[in-house]
Scaffold this active site. Sequence first.
Site, short mmCIF file in Angstrom:
data_model
loop_
_atom_site.label_atom_id
_atom_site.label_comp_id
_atom_site.label_asym_id
_atom_site.label_seq_id
_atom_site.Cartn_x
_atom_site.Cartn_y
_atom_site.Cartn_z
N ASP A 104 0.81 -1.25 -0.10
CA ASP A 104 0.10 0.12 0.05
C ASP A 104 0.82 1.23 0.02
O ASP A 104 0.36 2.36 -0.39
CB ASP A 104 -0.79 0.17 1.23
CG ASP A 104 -1.96 -1.01 1.30
OD1 ASP A 104 -2.09 -1.71 0.09
OD2 ASP A 104 -2.88 -0.98 2.15
N HIS B 286 -18.49 -31.02 -13.60
CA HIS B 286 -19.90 -30.71 -13.45
C HIS B 286 -20.54 -31.51 -12.31
O HIS B 286 -19.99 -32.59 -12.21
CB HIS B 286 -20.63 -31.12 -14.95
CG HIS B 286 -22.02 -31.28 -14.73
ND1 HIS B 286 -22.70 -29.94 -14.98
CD2 HIS B 286 -23.31 -32.20 -14.44
CE1 HIS B 286 -23.90 -30.19 -14.68
NE2 HIS B 286 -24.33 -31.63 -14.44
#
Length: 459
Positions: A305, A437
């Site tokens: 940051d 799936h």
Amino acid sequence: MSYDYDVVVIGGGPGGYVAAIKAAQAGKKTAIIEKESLGGTCLNVGCIPTKALVKTVNVYEEILRSADFAIEGIDLSKVTVSMEKLQKRKQGIVRQLTGGVNALLKGNKVTILSGTARFADAHTVQIKEQSVTAGYFIIATGSETLMPGFIAYEGDTRIITSTEALSLQEIPESMVIIGGGVIGIEFAYIYAHLGTKVTVVELMEQILPMVDEDISKLARKSLEKAGVVFHTGAKVKKIKDTNVIFEKNGTEEAVNAEMTLMAVGRVPYTGELNAKGIGIAFDKKAIRTDEHMRTSVENIFAIGDVNGTSMLAHTASHEGITAVENILGEPAVMSYDAIPSCIYIEPEIASIGLTQKQAEEKYENIKVGKFPMSANGKSLIEGETGGMIKVILDGDLNEILGVHMFCVHATDMIAEVSAAMNLEASAEEVLHAVHPHPTVSEAVMEAFMSAYDKAVHAM
Ligand code: NAI
């Protein structure tokens, strides 16, 4: 010239501790200086504790919706969230993770120094009377909440930041949140679902201005359903006692609440470091760095940051690794093109790359594919069908420009796209990868297919 250490890292957040471990693993004599608790904002008062609160909210919500899943016998009028126990659980998680960081540093033979570092010169810092010298420094001192000067403050304002919002001992009756960015929206989600009357005041016309417009609209709808009131295109001018006064469409309006959460951004923190004093160049409050994470002083790097580039924990860690590679003599370069960004509401939001608007500004020809979660079997089973996955491609080269998700497990699934973008995979390669799936991840493949008008499970 011999120094106490090869590498000294200042700041023990996800940028700093990762850099320190990487430097030590490469055989460098390494120390890390931390003035508070290891783990930085992320582990102590940011990502981790927020998500602990979000988890409880999600469990609570599922219990409230238990009848939808055929569960009977729960007296919902008796179901409540104990803030006291939630705080204990949150603290337990934080303690375990910060303890883990401590153990990892020690296990990698990184010396941990407690205190506040102040540069005396480019190779020396002072921690009170103690002098510590190093061949290289990595500054990773993070950021702090922005308290904007353009807002006038009067009387008994009851303003809190995200730090206090994480530690409330009681669920507030009402809360105004200034800023509909990431922090504002995550806390709006948490407290609205806990029963607080939440109002968000956002300067831009769209909440989450950095997120693709379609996704932002869906998120707003979902939060409004939970009771959040939004004022967008609204600029906060003044906070007088518990009234937040803002201007919207040229008229002044006010909203009153028990407390005000300030969430209009964070600013790089260099506090007591004396970085300017030893000649480190800044861009406003951020330490200026090049693509190697090097500051204007040859042997000093700045990551996370504090350099103001992309205020995300995972960016900080990656910048830390880049800085260390350069210290080791490998000219690594930090790329910001494929950094995922995640917002932890439920369903989750995850994005990578350009929004549709940004892509339209940059490219002549783009392809957009969308797949609604209502057409995804697993989302139906999960009971979350309001979202979508959106894919933006370069229309000529089929290059992936951006992917945006608003669905269950979005924050985990974005890693697939991150890998694809880093490997410079084409859109066709992603849609030809077999997806299991039934999973929500099938919708990623379908969104890619739909960019070519070829989705199987949507018309
Ligand atoms: P932000 O930059 O995300 O959002 C600030 C918002 O405040 C913007 O939407 C802006 O338009 C609005 N604003 C500015 N001035 C205003 C005014 N006078 N009145 C009303 N609205 C105003 O900053 P935020 O949410 O404070 O977060 C700080 C940093 O922390 C960000 O870089 C964010 O990415 C990071 N963060 C990341 C999280 C995650 O990855 N899940 C979670 C929380 C924070």
